[in-house]
Design a protein around this motif. Structure first.
Motif, short mmCIF file in Angstrom:
data_model
loop_
_atom_site.label_atom_id
_atom_site.label_comp_id
_atom_site.label_asym_id
_atom_site.label_seq_id
_atom_site.Cartn_x
_atom_site.Cartn_y
_atom_site.Cartn_z
N LEU A 249 0.82 -1.20 0.00
CA LEU A 249 0.00 0.00 0.00
C LEU A 249 0.86 1.25 0.00
O LEU A 249 1.59 1.51 0.96
CB LEU A 249 -0.92 0.01 1.23
CG LEU A 249 -1.86 -1.19 1.39
CD1 LEU A 249 -2.68 -1.03 2.66
CD2 LEU A 249 -2.77 -1.35 0.17
N ARG A 250 0.78 2.01 -1.07
CA ARG A 250 1.51 3.28 -1.17
C ARG A 250 0.58 4.37 -1.65
O ARG A 250 -0.04 4.24 -2.71
CB ARG A 250 2.68 3.13 -2.16
CG ARG A 250 3.71 2.07 -1.78
CD ARG A 250 4.57 2.50 -0.61
NE ARG A 250 5.52 1.47 -0.25
CZ ARG A 250 6.71 1.30 -0.82
NH1 ARG A 250 7.08 2.12 -1.80
NH2 ARG A 250 7.51 0.34 -0.41
N LEU A 251 0.46 5.44 -0.87
CA LEU A 251 -0.37 6.56 -1.28
C LEU A 251 0.26 7.29 -2.46
O LEU A 251 1.47 7.52 -2.48
CB LEU A 251 -0.56 7.55 -0.13
CG LEU A 251 -1.59 7.19 0.93
CD1 LEU A 251 -1.55 8.24 2.04
CD2 LEU A 251 -2.99 7.11 0.34
N LYS A 252 -0.56 7.66 -3.43
CA LYS A 252 -0.07 8.43 -4.56
C LYS A 252 0.08 9.89 -4.16
O LYS A 252 -0.69 10.41 -3.36
CB LYS A 252 -1.05 8.32 -5.74
CG LYS A 252 -1.22 6.91 -6.26
CD LYS A 252 -2.27 6.87 -7.35
CE LYS A 252 -2.49 5.45 -7.84
NZ LYS A 252 -3.57 5.39 -8.86
N GLU A 253 1.09 10.52 -4.71
CA GLU A 253 1.28 11.95 -4.47
C GLU A 253 0.36 12.72 -5.40
O GLU A 253 0.58 12.80 -6.60
CB GLU A 253 2.74 12.34 -4.72
CG GLU A 253 3.72 11.70 -3.74
CD GLU A 253 3.50 12.19 -2.32
OE1 GLU A 253 3.02 13.33 -2.16
OE2 GLU A 253 3.81 11.44 -1.38
N ARG B 101 -7.76 9.44 -1.93
CA ARG B 101 -6.49 8.76 -2.22
C ARG B 101 -6.41 7.42 -1.49
O ARG B 101 -5.94 6.42 -2.06
CB ARG B 101 -5.32 9.65 -1.82
CG ARG B 101 -5.15 10.87 -2.73
CD ARG B 101 -4.30 11.93 -2.08
NE ARG B 101 -2.95 11.44 -1.80
CZ ARG B 101 -2.13 11.98 -0.92
NH1 ARG B 101 -2.52 13.01 -0.20
NH2 ARG B 101 -0.92 11.48 -0.75
N VAL B 102 -6.87 7.39 -0.25
CA VAL B 102 -6.86 6.12 0.50
C VAL B 102 -7.81 5.13 -0.16
O VAL B 102 -7.49 3.95 -0.33
CB VAL B 102 -7.26 6.36 1.97
CG1 VAL B 102 -7.39 5.02 2.71
CG2 VAL B 102 -6.23 7.23 2.66
N TYR B 103 -8.98 5.62 -0.55
CA TYR B 103 -9.96 4.75 -1.22
C TYR B 103 -9.36 4.15 -2.48
O TYR B 103 -9.47 2.93 -2.72
CB TYR B 103 -11.20 5.56 -1.57
CG TYR B 103 -12.16 4.86 -2.49
CD1 TYR B 103 -12.98 3.83 -2.03
CD2 TYR B 103 -12.23 5.20 -3.85
CE1 TYR B 103 -13.85 3.18 -2.88
CE2 TYR B 103 -13.10 4.56 -4.70
CZ TYR B 103 -13.91 3.54 -4.21
OH TYR B 103 -14.76 2.90 -5.06
N GLU B 104 -8.70 4.95 -3.29
CA GLU B 104 -8.14 4.45 -4.54
C GLU B 104 -7.03 3.44 -4.32
O GLU B 104 -6.94 2.44 -5.03
CB GLU B 104 -7.65 5.62 -5.40
CG GLU B 104 -8.77 6.45 -5.99
CD GLU B 104 -8.28 7.47 -7.00
OE1 GLU B 104 -7.06 7.53 -7.25
OE2 GLU B 104 -9.13 8.20 -7.54
N VAL B 105 -6.16 3.68 -3.33
CA VAL B 105 -5.06 2.75 -3.12
C VAL B 105 -5.58 1.42 -2.60
O VAL B 105 -5.09 0.35 -2.99
CB VAL B 105 -3.98 3.34 -2.18
CG1 VAL B 105 -4.42 3.37 -0.73
CG2 VAL B 105 -2.67 2.57 -2.31
N LEU B 106 -6.59 1.44 -1.74
CA LEU B 106 -7.17 0.18 -1.24
C LEU B 106 -7.97 -0.52 -2.34
O LEU B 106 -7.86 -1.74 -2.51
CB LEU B 106 -8.06 0.45 -0.04
CG LEU B 106 -7.36 0.93 1.23
CD1 LEU B 106 -8.38 1.22 2.32
CD2 LEU B 106 -6.35 -0.10 1.73
N ARG B 107 -8.74 0.25 -3.09
CA ARG B 107 -9.50 -0.34 -4.19
C ARG B 107 -8.59 -1.02 -5.20
O ARG B 107 -8.81 -2.18 -5.60
CB ARG B 107 -10.31 0.76 -4.89
CG ARG B 107 -11.14 0.29 -6.08
CD ARG B 107 -11.48 1.46 -6.98
NE ARG B 107 -10.28 2.03 -7.59
CZ ARG B 107 -10.25 3.21 -8.19
NH1 ARG B 107 -11.33 3.97 -8.25
NH2 ARG B 107 -9.12 3.65 -8.75
N ASP B 108 -7.53 -0.31 -5.61
CA ASP B 108 -6.61 -0.87 -6.60
C ASP B 108 -5.88 -2.09 -6.06
O ASP B 108 -5.62 -3.04 -6.81
CB ASP B 108 -5.61 0.19 -7.06
CG ASP B 108 -6.26 1.33 -7.84
OD1 ASP B 108 -7.45 1.19 -8.21
OD2 ASP B 108 -5.60 2.36 -8.04
#
Length: 221
Positions: A12-16, A25-32
């Motif tokens: 899990l890495r947050l996008k800048e 951003r958290v939703y997208e990283v977990l979803r992906d």
């Protein structure tokens, strides 16, 4: 199965991205991560451990998990667990049925509402499907069909439909990834796709929807 913290830090890495809220951003990283099965079906997840791995507070993680529960990628049993949903045969069948219904609706609306240039672009995307079908390249056909339907949903003139299709696309992709699609033989597909093309150019929404459904039994690739 619980979270392995060391592996979680790697997965899990947050996008800048300063244009999005932290919650998005958290939703997208977990979803992906779920769609890519970096978080595996059946794996238990914890807002506390995810927050620690990402170096953030628990509030945006909880918000993201709620959104993921709504679209069916996470399931919650109060006071027991929060985990990534599995992909059952029943879920695959339901996903295919839902995709077919939404695709047909998007096509029907778009054929009636697109201007000439948009219709030409839609037909060009269909031509990519036809070319892949003629070569019996199933993976390419599925990708081309996803792009075709996504374009039609954006041109449907219905903001609700378009938003739902965008929101649900990752879920649908995950659920049908391993599915065996009951597609027709090459000759039948070729005939149906070309009739679909003719119906779109004639702006015959009923016929276009019918030909689309005839190819994949209600599921658009």
């Amino acid at each position: 199965m619980g979270i392995d913290d060391a592996r979680l830090d790697e997965r899990l890495r947050l996008k800048e991205n300063t244009t999005q809220s932290l919650g998005d951003r958290v939703y997208e990283v977990l979803r992906d991560a779920i769609v890519a099965e970096q978080l595996e079906p059946g794996e238990r997840v914890s807002d506390k451990e995810i927050a620690e791995a990402l170096g953030i507070s628990r509030t945006p993680v909880r918000e993201a998990l709620q959104r993921l529960t709504w679209i069916g990628l996470v399931e919650v049993s109060p006071s027991r667990y929060t985990r990534v949903t599995g992909v059952s045969d029943e879920m695959v069948a339901g996903t295919l049925e839902y995709t077919g219904l939404q695709a047909g609706l998007a096509l029907r609306l778009a054929v009636r509402r697109m201007d000439g240039a948009e219709l030409a672009e839609a037909v060009a995307l269909l031509d990519v499907m036809i070319e892949a079908s003629d070569r019996d390249a199933h993976d390419e056909l599925k990708q081309a069909a996803r792009e075709f339907i996504a374009y039609l949903s954006r041109r449907s003139g219905n903001a609700v439909l378009s938003r739902v299709m965008v929101e649900m696309a990752p879920v649908l992709d995950r659920n049908v990834r391993r599915a065996h699609l009951d597609v027709r033989p090459i000759e039948e597909r070729a005939d149906a796709y070309r009739h679909l093309r003719e119906a779109m150019l004639a702006r015959d929404a009923d016929a276009a929807e019918g030909w689309l459904r005839s190819v994949h039994g209600g599921a658009a690739a």
